[in-house]
Design a protein around this motif. Structure first.
Motif, PDB file in Angstrom:
ATOM      1  N   TYR A 155      -6.233  -1.841  -2.355  1.00 30.40           N
ATOM      2  CA  TYR A 155      -5.884  -0.580  -2.639  1.00 30.40           C
ATOM      3  C   TYR A 155      -7.134   0.426  -2.637  1.00 30.40           C
ATOM      4  O   TYR A 155      -7.118   1.689  -2.177  1.00 30.40           O
ATOM      5  N   MET A 199       0.870  -1.213   0.100  1.00 29.75           N
ATOM      6  CA  MET A 199       0.073  -0.137   0.036  1.00 29.75           C
ATOM      7  C   MET A 199       0.758   1.276  -0.025  1.00 29.75           C
ATOM      8  O   MET A 199       0.599   2.372  -0.711  1.00 29.75           O
ATOM      9  N   HIS A 221      -7.977   1.493   0.528  1.00 28.32           N
ATOM     10  CA  HIS A 221      -7.011   2.252   1.172  1.00 28.32           C
ATOM     11  C   HIS A 221      -6.871   3.676   0.890  1.00 28.32           C
ATOM     12  O   HIS A 221      -6.603   4.439   1.853  1.00 28.32           O
ATOM     13  N   ASN A 222      -6.789   3.965  -0.543  1.00 23.06           N
ATOM     14  CA  ASN A 222      -6.761   5.384  -0.761  1.00 23.06           C
ATOM     15  C   ASN A 222      -7.790   6.015  -1.083  1.00 23.06           C
ATOM     16  O   ASN A 222      -8.823   5.762  -2.022  1.00 23.06           O
TER      17      ASN A 222
END
Length: 291
Positions: A178, A143, A181-182
């Motif tokens: 991801y 990540m 995550h983002n």
């Protein structure tokens, strides 16, 4: 252990790593040995005409990692797509996919996410590759490296307001992660990435368990005949998305298609599913503001 402390531990220099440095400072050439034999009848080669392409280095928290990038040879900024490798690392097929995206107007970049653990291209046996390299790559490190890759893209002609990610096999799982995550991500496309792999201390993120945390819509592309990802797992993921209210994410299941159906250099290549998946991928990014 809290997430913050786990991340700090993950990103501290490993003593053995410090002694020997990063295992990979440049990308491998050609195809990974474990992915051979290459099917010469079906392999796709995308020209670099009109593009800027080549290897670059991305600064990460503990050094630099190599990456391949491709982008139009015109004035940007360009939409960004992170291209996440198969289990074989960033070899010729992944580089070619970057050029395909660049021909569509993207800045495409594929970081070598195994750079600290070893050179996947030099290992002939898939099980050995899994044991010696893949199993040792921490999710939190991945990540952070992808975040660093986005930062490189922003400084080199990319528009982070139009950020997408796509990944294949190992990278398909990473795509789901991801997207949880983002918060700046616009959309993801996951090609036959595992959904229910049991967690372990280094890889403790499980896509189906992080559905509620998805911050961007994900298109999942899967094969009905995938021996490593049962249809039952795909259906569980569909139900999990529905239960979490993530109705902007979708999963397509291709009848009769095996794992790695997009890998045109391998016997698993399934032209109809691959062509449809690519078309859907581009449309997904356009629909969700990446293109």
């Amino acid at each position: 252990m809290s997430t913050d402390s786990a991340e700090a531990k993950c990103l501290l220099p490993d003593p053995e790593m410090t002694r020997r440095g990063f295992a990979m400072t440049t990308l491998a050439t050609g195809f990974a040995l474990a992915s051979l034999p290459v099917s010469a009848q079906t392999i796709v080669t995308t020209p670099a005409d009109g593009l800027m392409v080549g290897e670059i280095t991305v600064r990460v928290k503990d050094g630099t990692i190599p990456a391949y990038h491709a982008m139009p040879n015109t004035k940007g900024p360009f939409p960004i797509v992170l291209v996440v490798q198969e289990i074989f690392g960033v070899h010729e097929h992944v580089k070619d996919i970057c050029r395909r995206f660049a021909q569509q107007g993207y800045l495409a970049i594929a970081p070598e996410l195994y750079a600290r653990q070893g050179n996947p291209a030099a290992i002939k046996d898939v099980q050995q590759l899994m044991k010696e390299i893949v199993s040792k790559v921490p999710d939190l490190q991945v990540m952070a490296d992808l975040d660093a890759t986005v930062a490189w893209a922003k400084e080199n002609g990319g528009d982070t307001n139009r950020l997408g990610i796509t990944g294949f096999c190992w990278g398909g799982r990473v795509t789901w992660l991801y997207a949880s995550h983002n918060p700046s991500l616009k959309a993801g496309v996951a090609w036959y990435g595992r959904l229910t792999t049991p967690a372990n201390p280094l890889q403790d993120m499980v896509p189906i368990e992080r559905v509620k945390e998805l911050k961007a819509p994900v298109l999942g592309l899967y094969g009905e005949a995938d021996k490593g990802i049962p249809v039952a797992d795909v259906e569980k993921m569909r139900e999990a998305l529905k239960a979490a209210g993530k109705t902007d994410s979708e999963i397509v299941l291709y009848p009769g298609a095996p794992h790695a159906f997009f890998a045109d250099y391998r016997p698993s290549y399934t032209p109809d599913a691959a062509a449809d998946g690519w078309k859907r991928c581009l449309a997904w990014f356009k629909r969700h503001g990446v293109a």
